[in-house]
Design an enzyme around this catalytic site. Structure first.
Site, PDB file in Angstrom:
ATOM      1  N   HIS A 281     113.265  24.946 -12.007  1.00 43.02           N
ATOM      2  CA  HIS A 281     112.097  24.986 -12.900  1.00 43.02           C
ATOM      3  C   HIS A 281     111.869  23.584 -13.474  1.00 43.02           C
ATOM      4  O   HIS A 281     112.834  22.850 -13.724  1.00 43.02           O
ATOM      5  CB  HIS A 281     112.333  26.004 -14.023  1.00 43.02           C
ATOM      6  CG  HIS A 281     111.106  26.244 -14.836  1.00 43.02           C
ATOM      7  ND1 HIS A 281     110.723  25.398 -15.840  1.00 43.02           N
ATOM      8  CD2 HIS A 281     110.159  27.205 -14.767  1.00 43.02           C
ATOM      9  CE1 HIS A 281     109.582  25.837 -16.362  1.00 43.02           C
ATOM     10  NE2 HIS A 281     109.222  26.933 -15.735  1.00 43.02           N
TER      11      HIS A 281
ATOM     12  N   GLU B  75     104.262  25.374  -9.222  1.00 41.95           N
ATOM     13  CA  GLU B  75     103.945  25.237 -10.638  1.00 41.95           C
ATOM     14  C   GLU B  75     103.627  23.770 -10.944  1.00 41.95           C
ATOM     15  O   GLU B  75     104.561  22.974 -11.179  1.00 41.95           O
ATOM     16  CB  GLU B  75     105.138  25.663 -11.492  1.00 41.95           C
ATOM     17  CG  GLU B  75     105.580  27.092 -11.269  1.00 41.95           C
ATOM     18  CD  GLU B  75     106.301  27.639 -12.491  1.00 41.95           C
ATOM     19  OE1 GLU B  75     105.802  28.591 -13.082  1.00 41.95           O
ATOM     20  OE2 GLU B  75     107.348  27.087 -12.860  1.00 41.95           O
TER      21      GLU B  75
ATOM     22  N   ASN C 177     109.124  34.889 -16.590  1.00 43.76           N
ATOM     23  CA  ASN C 177     110.139  33.912 -16.984  1.00 43.76           C
ATOM     24  C   ASN C 177     110.177  33.891 -18.518  1.00 43.76           C
ATOM     25  O   ASN C 177     109.341  33.254 -19.154  1.00 43.76           O
ATOM     26  CB  ASN C 177     109.775  32.531 -16.421  1.00 43.76           C
ATOM     27  CG  ASN C 177     110.755  31.454 -16.873  1.00 43.76           C
ATOM     28  OD1 ASN C 177     111.805  31.759 -17.440  1.00 43.76           O
ATOM     29  ND2 ASN C 177     110.410  30.198 -16.623  1.00 43.76           N
TER      30      ASN C 177
HETATM   31  P1  PGA Z   1     103.552  29.338 -18.728  1.00 44.65           P
HETATM   32  O1  PGA Z   1     104.937  28.964 -18.044  1.00 44.65           O
HETATM   33  O2  PGA Z   1     103.075  30.607 -18.066  1.00 44.65           O
HETATM   34  O3  PGA Z   1     103.869  29.523 -20.167  1.00 44.65           O
HETATM   35  O4  PGA Z   1     102.613  28.195 -18.461  1.00 44.65           O
HETATM   36  C1  PGA Z   1     105.141  29.142 -16.687  1.00 44.65           C
HETATM   37  C2  PGA Z   1     106.509  28.681 -16.323  1.00 44.65           C
HETATM   38  O5  PGA Z   1     107.062  27.802 -16.994  1.00 44.65           O
HETATM   39  O6  PGA Z   1     107.104  29.183 -15.345  1.00 44.65           O
END
Ligand code: PGA
Length: 232
Positions: free
Chosen positions: A85, A151, A8
């Site tokens: 997200h 997440e 992402n």
């Molecule tokens: P990060 O973000 O790996 O920088 O923690 C993950 C995401 O927002 O999908």
């Protein structure tokens, strides 16, 4: 292992950086890497043969919606789209209702949604994880393949990772509920502070089918190292 790695890229990379990113990645030609760049870089990644996902889109197909891009417009260029997200939910006020409309539009346009779900720190502390997750996955109209990315909000960009048991419990719960509610088997990715040091341990958890990576995917060479460590 055969784990899915989703990058992402959020609002990062300018045009030349994106060209370089795609150019390096295409030489490896790995299965199971999905790159989700800004919309303006989707076409070039697609031309490089990279498997592409979008980061979000508008749920209506076409019309007078200045500044928006629809799933209908993206469908020939992307195979996947991240939906819901936590940055969309918190910074752009996306509700579970809007997210449901987006998922429906994905299915209509034959794009595989990668639906992001997860609880905040406060919800976690109040032992509301399963309640929140349930709220985020119920009443979906599923008419095609869907991938879930678990997440925890407090884990995104913070360096904080739930302990192994925490990840496994939630992934197992999500899979069980999709079977019970929708009678489908789904893949569940973990996302939040994944890096080169922790990727292997996280992927060793059986209920983890892959990773959704933000910060650690902006450097394409780092992404490739993570892929190799997990899958080769
Ligand atoms: P990060 O973000 O790996 O920088 O923690 C993950 C995401 O927002 O999908």
């Amino acid at each position: 292992m055969n784990k899915i790695i989703v990058a992402n890229l959020k609002m990062n990379l300018n045009y030349n950086e994106a060209l370089n990113y795609g150019d390096i990645l295409r030489k490896y030609n790995y299965d199971n890497i999905i790159v989700c760049p800004s919309n303006i870089h989707i076409d070039l990644m697609h031309k490089y043969g990279v498997v592409v996902g979008a980061q979000d889109a508008y749920y209506l197909n076409k019309g007078a919606y200045t500044g928006e891009v629809s799933f209908y417009q993206l469908k020939d260029l992307v195979k996947y789209c991240i939906i819901g997200h936590s940055e969309r939910r918190t910074l752009f006020n996306e509700s579970n209702e809007i997210i449901k409309d987006k998922i429906a539009s994905c299915f209509f346009n034959k794009i595989i949604p990668i639906l992001c779900i997860g609880e905040t720190k406060e919800e976690y502390d109040n032992k509301k994880t399963f309640e929140i997750v349930e709220e985020q996955i119920k009443d979906l109209n599923i008419s095609g393949e869907i991938i879930i990315a678990y997440e925890p909000v407090y884990s995104i960009g913070t360096g904080i990772i739930p302990n192994d048991g925490g990840i496994d419990n939630v992934h197992t719960y999500i899979k069980k509920r999709f079977k019970e509610i929708y009678n489908i088997d789904i893949k569940v990715l973990y996302g939040g502070s994944v890096n080169l040091d922790n990727c292997k341990d996280i992927c060793n958890i059986e209920s983890v089918d892959g990773l959704l990576i933000g910060g650690a995917s902006i450097d394409v060479n780092n992404l490739i190292e993570i892929y190799k460590k997990v899958n080769l």
